[in-house]
Design a protein around this motif. Structure first.
Motif, PDB file in Angstrom:
ATOM      1  N   SER A 108       0.836  -1.214   0.000  1.00 29.42           N
ATOM      2  CA  SER A 108       0.000   0.000   0.000  1.00 29.42           C
ATOM      3  C   SER A 108       0.865   1.256   0.000  1.00 29.42           C
ATOM      4  CB  SER A 108      -0.933  -0.001   1.214  1.00 29.42           C
ATOM      5  OG  SER A 108      -0.180  -0.027   2.425  1.00 29.42           O
ATOM      6  N   LYS A 109       1.968   1.225   0.747  1.00 22.47           N
ATOM      7  CA  LYS A 109       2.877   2.388   0.764  1.00 22.47           C
ATOM      8  C   LYS A 109       3.568   2.540  -0.582  1.00 22.47           C
ATOM      9  CE  LYS A 109       3.873   2.602   5.681  1.00 22.47           C
ATOM     10  NZ  LYS A 109       4.943   2.573   6.694  1.00 22.47           N
ATOM     11  N   THR A 110       3.950   1.428  -1.178  1.00 23.74           N
ATOM     12  CA  THR A 110       4.601   1.469  -2.493  1.00 23.74           C
ATOM     13  C   THR A 110       3.642   2.026  -3.540  1.00 23.74           C
ATOM     14  OG1 THR A 110       5.995  -0.421  -1.914  1.00 23.74           O
ATOM     15  CG2 THR A 110       5.773   0.093  -4.252  1.00 23.74           C
ATOM     16  N   ARG A 111       2.387   1.583  -3.501  1.00 22.64           N
ATOM     17  CA  ARG A 111       1.390   2.107  -4.451  1.00 22.64           C
ATOM     18  C   ARG A 111       1.171   3.601  -4.235  1.00 22.64           C
ATOM     19  NH1 ARG A 111      -0.662  -2.988  -3.427  1.00 22.64           N
ATOM     20  NH2 ARG A 111      -2.034  -2.268  -1.760  1.00 22.64           N
ATOM     21  N   ALA A 112       1.155   4.019  -2.986  1.00 21.91           N
ATOM     22  CA  ALA A 112       0.988   5.447  -2.692  1.00 21.91           C
ATOM     23  C   ALA A 112       2.164   6.246  -3.235  1.00 21.91           C
ATOM     24  CB  ALA A 112       0.833   5.663  -1.185  1.00 21.91           C
ATOM     25  N   LYS A 113       3.376   5.704  -3.085  1.00 22.02           N
ATOM     26  CA  LYS A 113       4.561   6.386  -3.610  1.00 22.02           C
ATOM     27  C   LYS A 113       4.516   6.463  -5.139  1.00 22.02           C
ATOM     28  CE  LYS A 113       7.786   5.382   0.127  1.00 22.02           C
ATOM     29  NZ  LYS A 113       9.037   4.691   0.496  1.00 22.02           N
ATOM     30  N   ILE A 114       4.082   5.364  -5.769  1.00 21.89           N
ATOM     31  CA  ILE A 114       3.976   5.362  -7.233  1.00 21.89           C
ATOM     32  C   ILE A 114       2.960   6.406  -7.680  1.00 21.89           C
ATOM     33  CG2 ILE A 114       3.188   4.016  -9.226  1.00 21.89           C
ATOM     34  CD1 ILE A 114       4.366   1.533  -7.829  1.00 21.89           C
ATOM     35  N   LYS A 115       1.817   6.450  -6.994  1.00 29.64           N
ATOM     36  CA  LYS A 115       0.785   7.432  -7.350  1.00 29.64           C
ATOM     37  C   LYS A 115       1.313   8.845  -7.170  1.00 29.64           C
ATOM     38  CE  LYS A 115      -3.965   8.827  -6.318  1.00 29.64           C
ATOM     39  NZ  LYS A 115      -3.696  10.191  -6.632  1.00 29.64           N
ATOM     40  N   GLU A 116       2.044   9.072  -6.071  1.00 27.96           N
ATOM     41  CA  GLU A 116       2.609  10.400  -5.832  1.00 27.96           C
ATOM     42  C   GLU A 116       3.617  10.771  -6.919  1.00 27.96           C
ATOM     43  OE1 GLU A 116       5.588  12.227  -2.559  1.00 27.96           O
ATOM     44  OE2 GLU A 116       3.817  11.207  -1.745  1.00 27.96           O
ATOM     45  N   GLY A 117       4.436   9.806  -7.331  1.00 28.80           N
ATOM     46  CA  GLY A 117       5.409  10.056  -8.400  1.00 28.80           C
ATOM     47  C   GLY A 117       4.724  10.373  -9.716  1.00 28.80           C
ATOM     48  N   ILE A 118       3.656   9.650 -10.012  1.00 30.23           N
ATOM     49  CA  ILE A 118       2.905   9.908 -11.249  1.00 30.23           C
ATOM     50  C   ILE A 118       2.241  11.278 -11.185  1.00 30.23           C
ATOM     51  CG2 ILE A 118       0.894   9.176 -12.596  1.00 30.23           C
ATOM     52  CD1 ILE A 118       1.703   6.280 -11.967  1.00 30.23           C
ATOM     53  N   ASP A 119       1.684  11.609 -10.020  1.00 33.12           N
ATOM     54  CA  ASP A 119       1.051  12.927  -9.873  1.00 33.12           C
ATOM     55  C   ASP A 119       2.064  14.043 -10.048  1.00 33.12           C
ATOM     56  OD1 ASP A 119      -1.407  11.750  -9.437  1.00 33.12           O
ATOM     57  OD2 ASP A 119      -1.327  11.938  -7.240  1.00 33.12           O
ATOM     58  N   ASP A 120       3.268  13.863  -9.479  1.00 29.69           N
ATOM     59  CA  ASP A 120       4.325  14.867  -9.652  1.00 29.69           C
ATOM     60  C   ASP A 120       4.715  15.008 -11.123  1.00 29.69           C
ATOM     61  OD1 ASP A 120       4.376  15.387  -6.952  1.00 29.69           O
ATOM     62  OD2 ASP A 120       6.175  14.168  -6.556  1.00 29.69           O
ATOM     63  N   ALA A 121       4.846  13.873 -11.808  1.00 27.61           N
ATOM     64  CA  ALA A 121       5.211  13.900 -13.226  1.00 27.61           C
ATOM     65  C   ALA A 121       4.124  14.602 -14.042  1.00 27.61           C
ATOM     66  CB  ALA A 121       5.439  12.490 -13.749  1.00 27.61           C
ATOM     67  N   LYS A 122       2.850  14.303 -13.748  1.00 29.67           N
ATOM     68  CA  LYS A 122       1.749  14.967 -14.466  1.00 29.67           C
ATOM     69  C   LYS A 122       1.785  16.473 -14.224  1.00 29.67           C
ATOM     70  CE  LYS A 122      -1.838  12.566 -13.063  1.00 29.67           C
ATOM     71  NZ  LYS A 122      -3.173  11.972 -12.912  1.00 29.67           N
ATOM     72  N   HIS A 123       2.051  16.861 -12.982  1.00 29.39           N
ATOM     73  CA  HIS A 123       2.106  18.287 -12.644  1.00 29.39           C
ATOM     74  C   HIS A 123       3.254  18.971 -13.410  1.00 29.39           C
ATOM     75  CE1 HIS A 123       1.707  21.923 -10.297  1.00 29.39           C
ATOM     76  NE2 HIS A 123       2.996  21.860  -9.988  1.00 29.39           N
ATOM     77  N   ASN A 124       4.412  18.314 -13.452  1.00 26.49           N
ATOM     78  CA  ASN A 124       5.555  18.883 -14.174  1.00 26.49           C
ATOM     79  C   ASN A 124       5.273  19.006 -15.662  1.00 26.49           C
ATOM     80  OD1 ASN A 124       7.062  19.129 -11.843  1.00 26.49           O
ATOM     81  ND2 ASN A 124       8.086  17.154 -12.099  1.00 26.49           N
ATOM     82  N   ILE A 125       4.637  18.003 -16.231  1.00 24.17           N
ATOM     83  CA  ILE A 125       4.301  18.046 -17.657  1.00 24.17           C
ATOM     84  C   ILE A 125       3.283  19.149 -17.925  1.00 24.17           C
ATOM     85  CG2 ILE A 125       3.129  16.773 -19.508  1.00 24.17           C
ATOM     86  CD1 ILE A 125       4.496  14.238 -18.402  1.00 24.17           C
ATOM     87  N   LYS A 126       2.289  19.288 -17.055  1.00 17.74           N
ATOM     88  CA  LYS A 126       1.287  20.345 -17.227  1.00 17.74           C
ATOM     89  C   LYS A 126       1.949  21.719 -17.157  1.00 17.74           C
ATOM     90  CE  LYS A 126      -3.053  22.190 -15.423  1.00 17.74           C
ATOM     91  NZ  LYS A 126      -2.658  23.538 -15.715  1.00 17.74           N
ATOM     92  N   ASP A 127       2.873  21.903 -16.202  1.00 21.09           N
ATOM     93  CA  ASP A 127       3.578  23.175 -16.099  1.00 21.09           C
ATOM     94  C   ASP A 127       4.376  23.473 -17.361  1.00 21.09           C
ATOM     95  OD1 ASP A 127       2.546  23.575 -13.574  1.00 21.09           O
ATOM     96  OD2 ASP A 127       4.390  23.010 -12.508  1.00 21.09           O
ATOM     97  N   SER A 128       5.065  22.457 -17.885  1.00 20.31           N
ATOM     98  CA  SER A 128       5.831  22.639 -19.124  1.00 20.31           C
ATOM     99  C   SER A 128       4.912  22.962 -20.293  1.00 20.31           C
ATOM    100  CB  SER A 128       6.640  21.381 -19.440  1.00 20.31           C
ATOM    101  OG  SER A 128       7.631  21.176 -18.481  1.00 20.31           O
TER     102      SER A 128
END
Length: 108
Positions: free
Chosen positions: A31-51
């Motif tokens: 569950s912690k690993t899935r949460a970390k993966i989701k957080e990483g994906i959310d960060d990547a989406k945010h960075n792509i949206k900003d770009s």
């Protein structure tokens, strides 16, 4: 714009690599690993949206500038054509007057 796309791709790749390394070296529960993966994906989406937003703004500014330059160039062209038209009309009126004078001499 390709520079911005390259930047976005690099950011996404770095985020994905970071997430993968984090998952491999962090012995957490699933569950912690899935949460970390989701957080990483959310960060990547945010960075792509900003770009993407930054690229869109640059394109908007360039389009506005190009439109203004085109309007100015078109107005200059129309002004030049108008002046040339007046010159041609004046030249033709002079030639017409000369031809009328020559014709009047011939009719006497």
């Amino acid at each position: 714009m390709s520079k911005n796309l390259n930047t976005a791709a690099a950011i996404f790749a770095a985020a994905a690599a970071g997430a993968a390394i984090g998952i491999l070296f962090a012995p957490d529960k699933g569950s912690k690993t899935r949460a970390k993966i989701k957080e990483g994906i959310d960060d990547a989406k945010h960075n792509i949206k900003d770009s993407f937003d930054a690229s869109s703004e640059v394109l908007r500014e360039r389009f506005t500038s190009a439109t203004q330059n085109l309007d100015g160039t078109l107005n200059d062209l129309l002004s030049n054509v108008s002046h040339k038209t007046e010159e041609v009309i004046t030249f033709l009126e002079t030639k017409l007057a000369e031809l009328k004078a020559q014709n009047a001499k011939l009719q006497k």
